[in-house]
Design an enzyme around this catalytic site. Structure first.
Site, PDB file in Angstrom:
ATOM      1  N   SER A 122     -11.504  -1.140   0.185  1.00 60.70           N
ATOM      2  CA  SER A 122     -10.152  -1.271   0.750  1.00 60.70           C
ATOM      3  C   SER A 122     -10.245  -1.728   2.190  1.00 60.70           C
ATOM      4  O   SER A 122      -9.488  -2.601   2.650  1.00 60.70           O
ATOM      5  CB  SER A 122      -9.413   0.073   0.691  1.00 60.70           C
ATOM      6  OG  SER A 122      -9.050   0.417  -0.612  1.00 60.70           O
ATOM      7  N   HIS A 160      -3.516   5.935   3.611  1.00 60.09           N
ATOM      8  CA  HIS A 160      -4.325   4.782   3.235  1.00 60.09           C
ATOM      9  C   HIS A 160      -3.749   3.482   3.780  1.00 60.09           C
ATOM     10  O   HIS A 160      -4.472   2.644   4.345  1.00 60.09           O
ATOM     11  CB  HIS A 160      -4.446   4.723   1.713  1.00 60.09           C
ATOM     12  CG  HIS A 160      -5.393   3.686   1.199  1.00 60.09           C
ATOM     13  ND1 HIS A 160      -5.003   2.403   0.919  1.00 60.09           N
ATOM     14  CD2 HIS A 160      -6.713   3.757   0.902  1.00 60.09           C
ATOM     15  CE1 HIS A 160      -6.047   1.708   0.465  1.00 60.09           C
ATOM     16  NE2 HIS A 160      -7.089   2.511   0.445  1.00 60.09           N
ATOM     17  N   ASP A 162       0.845  -1.194   0.000  1.00 65.26           N
ATOM     18  CA  ASP A 162       0.000   0.000   0.000  1.00 65.26           C
ATOM     19  C   ASP A 162       0.885   1.251   0.000  1.00 65.26           C
ATOM     20  O   ASP A 162       1.915   1.274  -0.671  1.00 65.26           O
ATOM     21  CB  ASP A 162      -0.938  -0.036   1.213  1.00 65.26           C
ATOM     22  CG  ASP A 162      -2.287   0.601   0.927  1.00 65.26           C
ATOM     23  OD1 ASP A 162      -2.337   1.847   0.839  1.00 65.26           O
ATOM     24  OD2 ASP A 162      -3.286  -0.125   0.795  1.00 65.26           O
TER      25      ASP A 162
END
Length: 587
Positions: free
Chosen positions: A383, A188, A145
Protein backbone atom coordinates in the site's frame (compact mmCIF):
# COMPACT_ATOMS: atom_id res chain seq x y z
CA UNK A 1 -20.42 -3.59 -22.48
CA UNK A 2 -20.04 -7.33 -22.92
CA UNK A 3 -20.16 -8.39 -26.57
CA UNK A 4 -18.81 -11.87 -27.06
CA UNK A 5 -16.12 -12.57 -29.63
CA UNK A 6 -16.34 -15.57 -31.90
CA UNK A 7 -13.03 -16.72 -30.47
CA UNK A 8 -14.41 -16.85 -26.98
CA UNK A 9 -17.57 -18.86 -27.46
CA UNK A 10 -17.02 -20.83 -24.30
CA UNK A 11 -17.33 -17.66 -22.27
CA UNK A 12 -20.46 -16.40 -24.00
CA UNK A 13 -22.96 -17.62 -21.44
CA UNK A 14 -20.92 -16.03 -18.67
CA UNK A 15 -20.44 -12.80 -20.57
CA UNK A 16 -24.10 -12.36 -21.50
CA UNK A 17 -25.41 -13.55 -18.18
CA UNK A 18 -25.44 -11.91 -14.72
CA UNK A 19 -22.65 -11.51 -12.17
CA UNK A 20 -22.54 -11.28 -8.35
CA UNK A 21 -20.01 -10.50 -5.58
CA UNK A 22 -21.13 -11.36 -1.99
CA UNK A 23 -20.28 -9.61 1.22
CA UNK A 24 -22.89 -9.87 3.92
CA UNK A 25 -25.94 -11.90 4.74
CA UNK A 26 -28.35 -9.37 6.10
CA UNK A 27 -30.14 -10.51 9.23
CA UNK A 28 -33.82 -10.54 8.52
CA UNK A 29 -36.41 -9.34 10.96
CA UNK A 30 -38.99 -11.89 12.15
CA UNK A 31 -41.44 -12.52 9.34
CA UNK A 32 -39.08 -11.19 6.66
CA UNK A 33 -37.01 -13.12 4.14
CA UNK A 34 -33.23 -12.63 4.40
CA UNK A 35 -31.58 -10.77 1.54
CA UNK A 36 -28.01 -10.86 0.27
CA UNK A 37 -25.91 -8.18 -1.41
CA UNK A 38 -25.20 -8.58 -5.12
CA UNK A 39 -23.97 -6.71 -8.15
CA UNK A 40 -26.35 -7.10 -11.09
CA UNK A 41 -24.91 -6.29 -14.50
CA UNK A 42 -26.86 -5.72 -17.71
CA UNK A 43 -26.34 -4.18 -21.12
CA UNK A 44 -26.66 -0.76 -19.47
CA UNK A 45 -27.54 0.79 -16.12
CA UNK A 46 -31.21 1.21 -16.98
CA UNK A 47 -31.72 -2.44 -17.92
CA UNK A 48 -29.87 -3.68 -14.83
CA UNK A 49 -31.99 -1.50 -12.56
CA UNK A 50 -35.20 -2.53 -14.29
CA UNK A 51 -34.35 -6.21 -13.93
CA UNK A 52 -33.78 -5.90 -10.18
CA UNK A 53 -36.97 -3.93 -9.61
CA UNK A 54 -39.03 -6.32 -11.72
CA UNK A 55 -37.80 -9.20 -9.59
CA UNK A 56 -38.81 -7.31 -6.44
CA UNK A 57 -35.26 -6.60 -5.30
CA UNK A 58 -33.88 -3.42 -3.73
CA UNK A 59 -31.36 -1.29 -5.65
CA UNK A 60 -28.59 -0.06 -3.33
CA UNK A 61 -25.92 1.26 -5.73
CA UNK A 62 -25.89 2.68 -9.25
CA UNK A 63 -22.68 1.50 -10.96
CA UNK A 64 -22.90 3.01 -14.41
CA UNK A 65 -19.17 2.52 -15.00
CA UNK A 66 -19.80 -1.23 -15.44
CA UNK A 67 -23.48 -1.06 -16.54
CA UNK A 68 -24.63 -2.48 -13.21
CA UNK A 69 -26.41 -1.84 -9.94
CA UNK A 70 -25.85 -3.03 -6.40
CA UNK A 71 -28.86 -4.88 -5.05
CA UNK A 72 -30.30 -6.74 -2.07
CA UNK A 73 -31.94 -9.94 -3.24
CA UNK A 74 -33.71 -12.83 -1.60
CA UNK A 75 -32.99 -16.38 -2.76
CA UNK A 76 -36.16 -16.38 -4.85
CA UNK A 77 -35.26 -13.07 -6.48
CA UNK A 78 -31.78 -14.38 -7.24
CA UNK A 79 -33.28 -17.38 -8.99
CA UNK A 80 -35.59 -15.17 -11.04
CA UNK A 81 -32.68 -13.03 -12.21
CA UNK A 82 -30.44 -16.02 -12.95
CA UNK A 83 -33.15 -17.28 -15.29
CA UNK A 84 -32.75 -14.16 -17.43
CA UNK A 85 -30.30 -13.98 -20.32
CA UNK A 86 -29.93 -10.21 -20.24
CA UNK A 87 -28.26 -9.76 -16.84
CA UNK A 88 -25.46 -11.28 -14.82
CA UNK A 89 -25.03 -11.67 -11.06
CA UNK A 90 -21.90 -11.27 -8.94
CA UNK A 91 -21.76 -11.79 -5.21
CA UNK A 92 -20.75 -8.51 -3.59
CA UNK A 93 -17.40 -9.52 -2.12
CA UNK A 94 -15.96 -7.64 0.81
CA UNK A 95 -12.59 -5.97 0.55
CA UNK A 96 -10.28 -4.62 3.21
CA UNK A 97 -7.27 -2.38 3.41
CA UNK A 98 -4.39 -3.42 5.67
CA UNK A 99 -5.64 -5.47 8.57
CA UNK A 100 -4.08 -6.96 11.64
CA UNK A 101 -3.18 -10.64 11.28
CA UNK A 102 -1.76 -11.02 14.75
CA UNK A 103 -0.01 -8.93 17.32
CA UNK A 104 3.51 -8.35 16.07
CA UNK A 105 6.38 -8.41 18.49
CA UNK A 106 8.60 -5.42 17.79
CA UNK A 107 12.04 -6.44 16.58
CA UNK A 108 15.20 -4.59 17.49
CA UNK A 109 14.88 -2.58 14.31
CA UNK A 110 11.23 -1.73 14.98
CA UNK A 111 12.08 0.35 17.98
CA UNK A 112 13.93 3.63 17.80
CA UNK A 113 12.66 4.45 14.34
CA UNK A 114 13.56 7.99 13.29
CA UNK A 115 10.19 9.65 12.74
CA UNK A 116 11.88 12.36 10.68
CA UNK A 117 12.86 9.68 8.16
CA UNK A 118 12.16 10.66 4.53
CA UNK A 119 13.91 7.73 2.88
CA UNK A 120 10.86 6.92 0.74
CA UNK A 121 11.54 10.28 -0.93
CA UNK A 122 15.34 10.14 -1.16
CA UNK A 123 15.58 6.49 -2.22
CA UNK A 124 13.80 7.40 -5.45
CA UNK A 125 15.57 10.76 -5.94
CA UNK A 126 12.36 12.79 -5.66
CA UNK A 127 14.10 15.44 -3.54
CA UNK A 128 16.18 16.37 -6.61
CA UNK A 129 13.00 17.14 -8.50
CA UNK A 130 11.63 19.19 -5.60
CA UNK A 131 14.77 21.31 -5.74
CA UNK A 132 14.03 21.96 -9.43
CA UNK A 133 10.43 23.01 -8.73
CA UNK A 134 8.79 19.70 -9.74
CA UNK A 135 6.43 19.07 -6.80
CA UNK A 136 3.23 17.85 -8.46
CA UNK A 137 1.82 21.36 -8.71
CA UNK A 138 -1.43 21.49 -10.69
CA UNK A 139 -1.86 17.69 -10.88
CA UNK A 140 -4.85 16.07 -9.17
CA UNK A 141 -4.34 12.76 -7.38
CA UNK A 142 -7.37 10.75 -6.29
CA UNK A 143 -6.96 8.33 -3.39
CA UNK A 144 -9.70 5.73 -2.87
CA UNK A 145 -9.24 4.41 0.65
CA UNK A 146 -10.53 4.80 4.21
CA UNK A 147 -11.05 8.56 4.24
CA UNK A 148 -9.32 11.80 5.11
CA UNK A 149 -7.86 13.01 8.41
CA UNK A 150 -7.81 16.56 9.75
CA UNK A 151 -4.22 17.19 8.76
CA UNK A 152 -2.88 20.50 7.52
CA UNK A 153 0.07 18.71 5.91
CA UNK A 154 -2.37 16.84 3.65
CA UNK A 155 -5.05 19.50 3.18
CA UNK A 156 -2.62 22.28 2.27
CA UNK A 157 0.34 22.54 -0.09
CA UNK A 158 3.75 23.99 0.66
CA UNK A 159 2.34 27.51 0.18
CA UNK A 160 -0.31 26.95 2.85
CA UNK A 161 -3.16 27.08 0.35
CA UNK A 162 -6.01 24.56 0.48
CA UNK A 163 -5.49 21.84 -2.15
CA UNK A 164 -8.34 19.44 -1.30
CA UNK A 165 -10.72 19.69 -4.25
CA UNK A 166 -13.44 17.32 -3.10
CA UNK A 167 -14.36 14.45 -0.81
CA UNK A 168 -16.79 11.66 -1.60
CA UNK A 169 -18.14 8.96 0.69
CA UNK A 170 -18.83 5.94 -1.52
CA UNK A 171 -20.34 4.03 1.40
CA UNK A 172 -23.11 6.58 1.95
CA UNK A 173 -23.11 7.94 -1.63
CA UNK A 174 -22.51 11.47 -0.39
CA UNK A 175 -20.26 14.22 -1.72
CA UNK A 176 -18.74 16.11 1.18
CA UNK A 177 -17.51 19.64 1.62
CA UNK A 178 -13.75 20.13 1.64
CA UNK A 179 -14.31 21.51 5.15
CA UNK A 180 -16.16 18.41 6.34
CA UNK A 181 -15.12 16.74 9.57
CA UNK A 182 -12.35 14.12 9.27
CA UNK A 183 -13.72 10.69 8.42
CA UNK A 184 -10.72 8.36 8.52
CA UNK A 185 -11.28 6.36 11.71
CA UNK A 186 -9.07 3.56 10.43
CA UNK A 187 -5.90 5.47 9.48
CA UNK A 188 -4.85 3.64 6.32
CA UNK A 189 -6.07 6.31 3.92
CA UNK A 190 -4.29 9.07 5.83
CA UNK A 191 -1.01 7.15 5.80
CA UNK A 192 -1.25 6.56 2.05
CA UNK A 193 -2.14 10.20 1.28
CA UNK A 194 0.71 11.42 3.46
CA UNK A 195 3.28 9.35 1.56
CA UNK A 196 2.08 10.74 -1.76
CA UNK A 197 1.67 14.42 -0.91
CA UNK A 198 2.66 15.45 2.64
CA UNK A 199 3.77 19.09 2.32
CA UNK A 200 5.74 19.26 5.59
CA UNK A 201 9.54 19.35 5.47
CA UNK A 202 11.31 16.94 7.81
CA UNK A 203 13.06 18.58 10.73
CA UNK A 204 15.79 15.94 10.40
CA UNK A 205 16.56 16.05 6.68
CA UNK A 206 14.88 19.24 5.44
CA UNK A 207 13.27 17.29 2.61
CA UNK A 208 9.53 17.21 2.03
CA UNK A 209 7.88 14.16 3.58
CA UNK A 210 5.62 13.65 0.56
CA UNK A 211 6.69 12.56 -2.92
CA UNK A 212 4.47 15.19 -4.61
CA UNK A 213 3.98 17.82 -1.85
CA UNK A 214 2.00 20.23 -4.04
CA UNK A 215 -0.30 17.83 -5.86
CA UNK A 216 -4.03 18.41 -5.43
CA UNK A 217 -6.17 15.77 -3.73
CA UNK A 218 -9.59 14.21 -4.25
CA UNK A 219 -10.34 11.82 -1.37
CA UNK A 220 -12.81 8.97 -1.80
CA UNK A 221 -13.86 6.94 1.24
CA UNK A 222 -14.82 3.34 0.40
CA UNK A 223 -13.53 1.56 3.54
CA UNK A 224 -15.01 1.87 7.01
CA UNK A 225 -13.50 2.28 10.48
CA UNK A 226 -12.37 -1.35 10.40
CA UNK A 227 -10.76 -1.08 6.99
CA UNK A 228 -13.59 -3.04 5.38
CA UNK A 229 -15.63 -2.27 2.30
CA UNK A 230 -17.45 -3.99 -0.52
CA UNK A 231 -16.96 -4.35 -4.24
CA UNK A 232 -20.09 -2.26 -4.76
CA UNK A 233 -18.74 0.62 -2.64
CA UNK A 234 -15.33 0.55 -4.32
CA UNK A 235 -16.86 0.44 -7.81
CA UNK A 236 -19.25 3.27 -6.88
CA UNK A 237 -16.24 5.30 -5.77
CA UNK A 238 -14.47 4.73 -9.10
CA UNK A 239 -17.70 5.52 -10.94
CA UNK A 240 -17.94 8.86 -9.09
CA UNK A 241 -14.32 9.64 -9.89
CA UNK A 242 -14.86 8.97 -13.58
CA UNK A 243 -17.99 11.14 -13.63
CA UNK A 244 -16.04 13.97 -11.96
CA UNK A 245 -12.75 13.44 -13.79
CA UNK A 246 -13.02 16.58 -15.91
CA UNK A 247 -14.43 18.77 -13.14
CA UNK A 248 -11.39 18.16 -10.94
CA UNK A 249 -8.91 17.27 -13.71
CA UNK A 250 -8.15 13.92 -12.06
CA UNK A 251 -4.97 12.45 -13.59
CA UNK A 252 -3.85 9.78 -11.08
CA UNK A 253 -5.78 7.22 -9.01
CA UNK A 254 -4.16 5.35 -6.12
CA UNK A 255 -5.64 1.96 -5.16
CA UNK A 256 -3.78 0.60 -2.13
CA UNK A 257 -5.66 -2.65 -1.66
CA UNK A 258 -5.73 -6.04 -3.36
CA UNK A 259 -8.10 -8.99 -3.25
CA UNK A 260 -7.38 -12.58 -4.36
CA UNK A 261 -8.44 -13.12 -7.99
CA UNK A 262 -11.42 -15.41 -8.48
CA UNK A 263 -11.75 -15.12 -12.24
CA UNK A 264 -9.77 -14.03 -15.28
CA UNK A 265 -8.82 -10.35 -15.08
CA UNK A 266 -11.50 -9.22 -17.58
CA UNK A 267 -14.33 -11.01 -15.82
CA UNK A 268 -13.93 -9.26 -12.46
CA UNK A 269 -16.36 -6.30 -12.01
CA UNK A 270 -13.86 -4.29 -9.99
CA UNK A 271 -11.25 -4.76 -12.70
CA UNK A 272 -13.78 -3.67 -15.31
CA UNK A 273 -14.25 -0.38 -13.44
CA UNK A 274 -10.49 0.13 -13.15
CA UNK A 275 -10.05 -0.58 -16.87
CA UNK A 276 -12.68 2.05 -17.65
CA UNK A 277 -10.74 4.58 -15.57
CA UNK A 278 -7.50 3.79 -17.42
CA UNK A 279 -9.28 4.02 -20.76
CA UNK A 280 -10.60 7.47 -19.76
CA UNK A 281 -7.05 8.74 -19.30
CA UNK A 282 -6.48 8.23 -15.56
CA UNK A 283 -3.15 6.74 -14.50
CA UNK A 284 -4.09 3.93 -12.10
CA UNK A 285 -1.50 2.75 -9.57
CA UNK A 286 -2.31 -0.44 -7.66
CA UNK A 287 -0.53 -2.31 -4.89
CA UNK A 288 0.71 -5.82 -5.69
CA UNK A 289 -0.51 -7.18 -2.34
CA UNK A 290 1.07 -8.34 0.91
CA UNK A 291 0.64 -12.08 0.43
CA UNK A 292 4.10 -12.91 -1.00
CA UNK A 293 6.68 -14.23 -1.39
CA UNK A 294 5.24 -17.15 -3.35
CA UNK A 295 4.65 -16.82 -7.10
CA UNK A 296 1.16 -16.08 -8.45
CA UNK A 297 0.07 -14.03 -5.45
CA UNK A 298 -0.73 -10.73 -7.24
CA UNK A 299 -4.21 -9.53 -6.28
CA UNK A 300 -7.09 -7.63 -7.87
CA UNK A 301 -6.82 -5.01 -9.34
CA UNK A 302 -3.02 -5.33 -9.59
CA UNK A 303 -3.50 -8.36 -11.85
CA UNK A 304 -4.76 -6.09 -14.63
CA UNK A 305 -2.16 -5.97 -17.41
CA UNK A 306 -2.88 -2.28 -18.09
CA UNK A 307 -2.34 -0.66 -14.69
CA UNK A 308 0.89 0.10 -12.84
CA UNK A 309 1.31 -2.62 -10.22
CA UNK A 310 3.78 -1.92 -7.43
CA UNK A 311 5.69 -4.29 -5.18
CA UNK A 312 7.74 -3.34 -2.09
CA UNK A 313 11.43 -3.08 -1.25
CA UNK A 314 13.20 -2.07 1.96
CA UNK A 315 16.39 -0.12 2.60
CA UNK A 316 17.05 -2.52 5.51
CA UNK A 317 17.16 0.49 7.89
CA UNK A 318 20.28 1.82 6.14
CA UNK A 319 18.97 4.42 3.65
CA UNK A 320 22.49 5.60 2.81
CA UNK A 321 23.74 2.10 1.98
CA UNK A 322 22.03 0.55 -1.06
CA UNK A 323 24.28 -2.53 -0.89
CA UNK A 324 22.02 -4.17 1.69
CA UNK A 325 18.67 -3.16 0.19
CA UNK A 326 16.25 -6.04 -0.26
CA UNK A 327 12.92 -6.98 -1.67
CA UNK A 328 10.28 -7.12 1.07
CA UNK A 329 9.43 -10.72 1.89
CA UNK A 330 5.69 -9.95 2.03
CA UNK A 331 5.58 -8.39 -1.46
CA UNK A 332 3.31 -10.38 -3.77
CA UNK A 333 4.87 -11.86 -6.90
CA UNK A 334 3.81 -12.82 -10.41
CA UNK A 335 2.95 -14.08 -12.85
CA UNK A 336 -0.77 -13.52 -13.12
CA UNK A 337 -2.99 -16.43 -14.03
CA UNK A 338 -3.09 -15.09 -17.60
CA UNK A 339 0.72 -15.15 -17.81
CA UNK A 340 1.53 -11.44 -17.38
CA UNK A 341 4.67 -10.30 -15.59
CA UNK A 342 3.80 -8.48 -12.38
CA UNK A 343 4.64 -6.39 -10.44
CA UNK A 344 5.70 -3.77 -12.97
CA UNK A 345 8.21 -2.25 -10.55
CA UNK A 346 8.93 -1.87 -6.84
CA UNK A 347 9.09 1.13 -4.49
CA UNK A 348 9.96 1.77 -0.84
CA UNK A 349 7.45 -0.13 1.30
CA UNK A 350 9.36 -1.10 4.41
CA UNK A 351 8.99 0.90 7.68
CA UNK A 352 7.61 3.96 5.88
CA UNK A 353 7.02 6.98 8.13
CA UNK A 354 3.83 8.94 7.39
CA UNK A 355 0.94 10.72 9.08
CA UNK A 356 -1.67 8.79 11.03
CA UNK A 357 -3.76 10.07 13.92
CA UNK A 358 -3.36 8.07 17.12
CA UNK A 359 -7.15 7.68 17.34
CA UNK A 360 -7.26 5.44 14.26
CA UNK A 361 -7.80 1.71 14.68
CA UNK A 362 -4.44 0.74 13.15
CA UNK A 363 -2.56 3.08 15.49
CA UNK A 364 -4.51 1.81 18.49
CA UNK A 365 -3.73 -1.80 17.60
CA UNK A 366 -0.05 -1.06 17.02
CA UNK A 367 0.90 1.77 19.40
CA UNK A 368 4.55 0.66 19.36
CA UNK A 369 4.88 2.13 15.87
CA UNK A 370 3.49 5.55 16.75
CA UNK A 371 5.47 8.57 17.83
CA UNK A 372 4.73 10.18 21.19
CA UNK A 373 3.01 13.24 19.73
CA UNK A 374 0.54 11.03 17.90
CA UNK A 375 1.20 12.32 14.38
CA UNK A 376 3.57 9.97 12.57
CA UNK A 377 3.32 6.21 12.26
CA UNK A 378 5.64 3.53 10.87
CA UNK A 379 4.00 1.02 8.53
CA UNK A 380 5.11 -1.52 5.93
CA UNK A 381 3.28 -2.81 2.88
CA UNK A 382 2.72 -2.55 -0.84
CA UNK A 383 0.00 0.00 0.00
CA UNK A 384 2.83 2.33 0.93
CA UNK A 385 4.79 1.41 -2.20
CA UNK A 386 1.82 2.23 -4.45
CA UNK A 387 1.46 5.62 -2.75
CA UNK A 388 5.11 6.38 -3.57
CA UNK A 389 4.60 5.63 -7.26
CA UNK A 390 1.33 7.62 -7.37
CA UNK A 391 3.33 10.60 -6.15
CA UNK A 392 5.95 10.00 -8.85
CA UNK A 393 3.21 9.90 -11.51
CA UNK A 394 2.03 13.32 -10.32
CA UNK A 395 5.59 14.68 -10.67
CA UNK A 396 5.80 13.28 -14.21
CA UNK A 397 2.49 14.85 -15.22
CA UNK A 398 3.51 18.27 -13.90
CA UNK A 399 6.68 18.08 -15.98
CA UNK A 400 4.85 16.79 -19.07
CA UNK A 401 1.03 17.20 -18.86
CA UNK A 402 0.54 15.57 -22.25
CA UNK A 403 1.57 12.10 -21.12
CA UNK A 404 -0.98 9.33 -21.51
CA UNK A 405 -1.36 6.58 -18.88
CA UNK A 406 0.59 4.23 -21.18
CA UNK A 407 3.37 6.84 -21.48
CA UNK A 408 3.61 7.20 -17.71
CA UNK A 409 3.81 3.43 -17.26
CA UNK A 410 6.42 3.11 -20.01
CA UNK A 411 8.74 5.76 -18.56
CA UNK A 412 8.38 4.47 -15.03
CA UNK A 413 9.41 0.98 -16.10
CA UNK A 414 12.14 2.03 -18.53
CA UNK A 415 13.83 4.26 -15.94
CA UNK A 416 13.55 1.83 -13.01
CA UNK A 417 16.75 0.37 -11.59
CA UNK A 418 16.94 -3.41 -11.45
CA UNK A 419 18.37 -5.14 -8.39
CA UNK A 420 21.58 -6.88 -9.43
CA UNK A 421 24.46 -8.71 -7.83
CA UNK A 422 28.02 -7.42 -8.17
CA UNK A 423 28.57 -9.54 -11.28
CA UNK A 424 25.55 -7.95 -12.97
CA UNK A 425 23.27 -10.97 -12.62
CA UNK A 426 19.69 -10.33 -11.43
CA UNK A 427 19.30 -10.31 -7.66
CA UNK A 428 15.62 -11.20 -7.99
CA UNK A 429 13.38 -12.56 -10.70
CA UNK A 430 11.41 -10.06 -12.78
CA UNK A 431 8.36 -11.80 -11.33
CA UNK A 432 9.45 -10.41 -7.96
CA UNK A 433 10.92 -6.98 -8.76
CA UNK A 434 9.41 -6.20 -12.18
CA UNK A 435 11.62 -3.69 -13.96
CA UNK A 436 13.21 -2.65 -10.66
CA UNK A 437 13.16 0.22 -8.16
CA UNK A 438 11.27 3.31 -9.28
CA UNK A 439 13.50 6.28 -10.10
CA UNK A 440 11.51 9.51 -9.94
CA UNK A 441 14.26 11.67 -11.39
CA UNK A 442 14.89 9.26 -14.24
CA UNK A 443 11.18 8.89 -15.02
CA UNK A 444 10.59 12.64 -15.19
CA UNK A 445 13.59 13.12 -17.46
CA UNK A 446 12.81 10.18 -19.73
CA UNK A 447 11.56 10.70 -23.27
CA UNK A 448 10.77 7.06 -24.08
CA UNK A 449 7.35 6.11 -25.41
CA UNK A 450 5.64 3.00 -26.76
CA UNK A 451 7.06 0.41 -24.38
CA UNK A 452 4.02 -0.30 -22.19
CA UNK A 453 0.86 -2.31 -22.87
CA UNK A 454 2.06 -3.28 -26.33
CA UNK A 455 -0.40 -5.45 -28.17
CA UNK A 456 -3.29 -4.63 -25.83
CA UNK A 457 -6.53 -3.00 -26.96
CA UNK A 458 -8.44 -1.91 -23.89
CA UNK A 459 -11.59 -1.03 -25.85
CA UNK A 460 -11.78 -4.52 -27.33
CA UNK A 461 -11.00 -6.01 -23.93
CA UNK A 462 -13.82 -4.11 -22.22
CA UNK A 463 -16.30 -4.90 -24.97
CA UNK A 464 -15.52 -8.61 -24.76
CA UNK A 465 -14.31 -8.79 -28.36
CA UNK A 466 -10.77 -9.79 -27.40
CA UNK A 467 -8.86 -10.73 -24.25
CA UNK A 468 -5.14 -11.15 -23.77
CA UNK A 469 -2.45 -13.37 -22.30
CA UNK A 470 1.10 -12.63 -21.21
CA UNK A 471 4.27 -14.50 -22.14
CA UNK A 472 5.09 -16.36 -18.92
CA UNK A 473 4.83 -20.13 -18.97
CA UNK A 474 5.56 -22.92 -16.50
CA UNK A 475 7.34 -26.17 -17.32
CA UNK A 476 6.65 -29.66 -16.05
CA UNK A 477 8.94 -29.13 -13.05
CA UNK A 478 7.14 -25.98 -11.94
CA UNK A 479 9.75 -23.50 -13.23
CA UNK A 480 8.54 -20.30 -14.87
CA UNK A 481 9.98 -19.05 -18.15
CA UNK A 482 9.18 -16.66 -20.99
CA UNK A 483 7.83 -17.98 -24.24
CA UNK A 484 9.95 -17.13 -27.25
CA UNK A 485 8.40 -14.68 -29.68
CA UNK A 486 9.56 -14.73 -33.28
CA UNK A 487 11.86 -11.82 -34.05
CA UNK A 488 12.35 -10.78 -30.43
CA UNK A 489 15.45 -11.16 -28.31
CA UNK A 490 14.04 -12.44 -25.05
CA UNK A 491 15.45 -11.70 -21.63
CA UNK A 492 15.68 -14.85 -19.54
CA UNK A 493 15.06 -16.99 -22.67
CA UNK A 494 17.93 -19.34 -21.81
CA UNK A 495 17.21 -19.47 -18.10
CA UNK A 496 14.31 -19.79 -15.74
CA UNK A 497 12.29 -16.86 -14.42
CA UNK A 498 11.78 -18.67 -11.15
CA UNK A 499 13.86 -21.77 -10.45
CA UNK A 500 15.86 -23.09 -7.49
CA UNK A 501 18.39 -20.30 -7.92
CA UNK A 502 15.73 -17.72 -7.24
CA UNK A 503 14.09 -19.11 -4.17
CA UNK A 504 13.45 -16.53 -1.48
CA UNK A 505 15.52 -18.51 0.98
CA UNK A 506 18.57 -17.77 -1.16
CA UNK A 507 17.81 -14.35 -2.57
CA UNK A 508 16.77 -12.78 0.71
CA UNK A 509 20.13 -13.41 2.35
CA UNK A 510 21.73 -10.05 3.01
CA UNK A 511 25.48 -10.32 2.85
CA UNK A 512 26.66 -10.12 -0.72
CA UNK A 513 26.69 -6.58 -1.99
CA UNK A 514 23.76 -5.52 -4.18
CA UNK A 515 23.36 -2.61 -6.55
CA UNK A 516 20.49 -0.92 -8.38
CA UNK A 517 21.50 -0.86 -12.04
CA UNK A 518 19.76 -0.70 -15.42
CA UNK A 519 16.06 -1.43 -15.73
CA UNK A 520 15.21 -5.10 -16.10
CA UNK A 521 12.85 -3.99 -18.89
CA UNK A 522 15.61 -3.09 -21.31
CA UNK A 523 18.15 -5.81 -20.56
CA UNK A 524 19.05 -7.84 -23.66
CA UNK A 525 16.67 -5.63 -25.69
CA UNK A 526 13.64 -7.58 -24.47
CA UNK A 527 10.33 -5.76 -24.22
CA UNK A 528 8.56 -8.13 -21.89
CA UNK A 529 5.45 -6.01 -21.72
CA UNK A 530 4.28 -7.65 -24.95
CA UNK A 531 1.13 -9.73 -24.99
CA UNK A 532 -0.79 -12.03 -27.28
CA UNK A 533 -4.42 -12.54 -28.18
CA UNK A 534 -6.30 -14.92 -25.90
CA UNK A 535 -7.44 -17.64 -28.31
CA UNK A 536 -10.41 -20.00 -28.22
CA UNK A 537 -9.23 -21.65 -25.03
CA UNK A 538 -6.18 -21.96 -22.82
CA UNK A 539 -4.43 -24.99 -21.39
CA UNK A 540 -1.68 -24.34 -18.90
CA UNK A 541 -1.48 -27.92 -17.75
CA UNK A 542 1.54 -29.88 -16.50
CA UNK A 543 2.38 -30.97 -20.03
CA UNK A 544 2.68 -27.32 -21.15
CA UNK A 545 1.62 -27.99 -24.73
CA UNK A 546 2.48 -24.84 -26.67
CA UNK A 547 2.06 -25.48 -30.39
CA UNK A 548 2.22 -22.85 -33.11
CA UNK A 549 -1.55 -22.83 -33.20
CA UNK A 550 -1.68 -21.69 -29.54
CA UNK A 551 -4.40 -24.14 -28.53
CA UNK A 552 -5.71 -23.24 -25.11
CA UNK A 553 -8.17 -25.72 -23.66
CA UNK A 554 -11.30 -25.16 -21.59
CA UNK A 555 -9.44 -24.26 -18.45
CA UNK A 556 -6.18 -22.81 -17.29
CA UNK A 557 -4.14 -24.78 -14.79
CA UNK A 558 -1.06 -23.35 -13.10
CA UNK A 559 -1.16 -25.00 -9.72
CA UNK A 560 -3.24 -27.59 -7.92
CA UNK A 561 -5.47 -24.95 -6.37
CA UNK A 562 -5.57 -22.56 -9.32
CA UNK A 563 -8.13 -23.91 -11.76
CA UNK A 564 -10.98 -21.88 -13.23
CA UNK A 565 -13.19 -23.67 -15.70
CA UNK A 566 -15.86 -22.16 -17.91
CA UNK A 567 -18.35 -22.46 -15.10
CA UNK A 568 -16.77 -19.88 -12.82
CA UNK A 569 -19.73 -17.77 -11.71
CA UNK A 570 -18.91 -15.86 -8.52
CA UNK A 571 -21.23 -18.24 -6.70
CA UNK A 572 -22.25 -18.37 -3.07
CA UNK A 573 -19.11 -20.35 -2.26
CA UNK A 574 -17.14 -17.18 -2.88
CA UNK A 575 -18.71 -15.16 -0.10
CA UNK A 576 -15.78 -15.24 2.34
CA UNK A 577 -14.19 -11.99 3.42
CA UNK A 578 -11.45 -10.88 1.05
CA UNK A 579 -8.22 -10.03 2.84
CA UNK A 580 -6.39 -7.21 1.09
CA UNK A 581 -2.99 -5.80 2.03
CA UNK A 582 -2.85 -7.57 5.37
CA UNK A 583 -0.81 -6.09 8.19
CA UNK A 584 2.80 -7.22 7.96
CA UNK A 585 5.78 -6.84 10.33
CA UNK A 586 8.10 -3.95 9.62
CA UNK A 587 10.92 -4.59 7.15
Amino acid sequence: MFRTHTKIKRFSLMVMGIGLLSLTLFNAKPGHVAAEAFIVQGSDLVSARAAVLSAGGKVTHELGIIHAVGAELTVAQQEDLRALKSVRLYTNRSVQTAKKKKKDKPSDSDGGEAFGNTSHVTLIAAEKLHAEGITGLGVTLAVLDSGLADSAQIKRGTDGQLRILSQYNAITDEELSVWSAPNDDYGHGTHVQSISLNSEPSSDTGYYRGVAPNARLVAVKAFDENGQGSYADVIRGIDWLLNNKDAYDIRVLNLSFSAPPQSYYWDDPLNQAVMAAWQAGIVVVASAGNTGPDPMTIGVPGNLPYVITVGAMSDNYTPDNPADDKLASFSSAGPTVEGFIKPDLVAPGGHVVALMDDSGLIAQEHPEFHEEKGMYFVMSGTSQSAAVVSGVAALMLQADPGLSPDDVKCRLMASARGARNEDGSPRYSILQQGSGLVDAYGAVNSDITGCANRGLDIASDLSGEEHYAGLVRRDEEGNYYLQEVEGASMLWADSMLWADSMLWADSMVVGDSMLWADSMLWADSMLWADSMLWADSMLWADSMLWADSMLWADSMLWADSMLWADGVSWADSMTEAVSTNVWVPQE
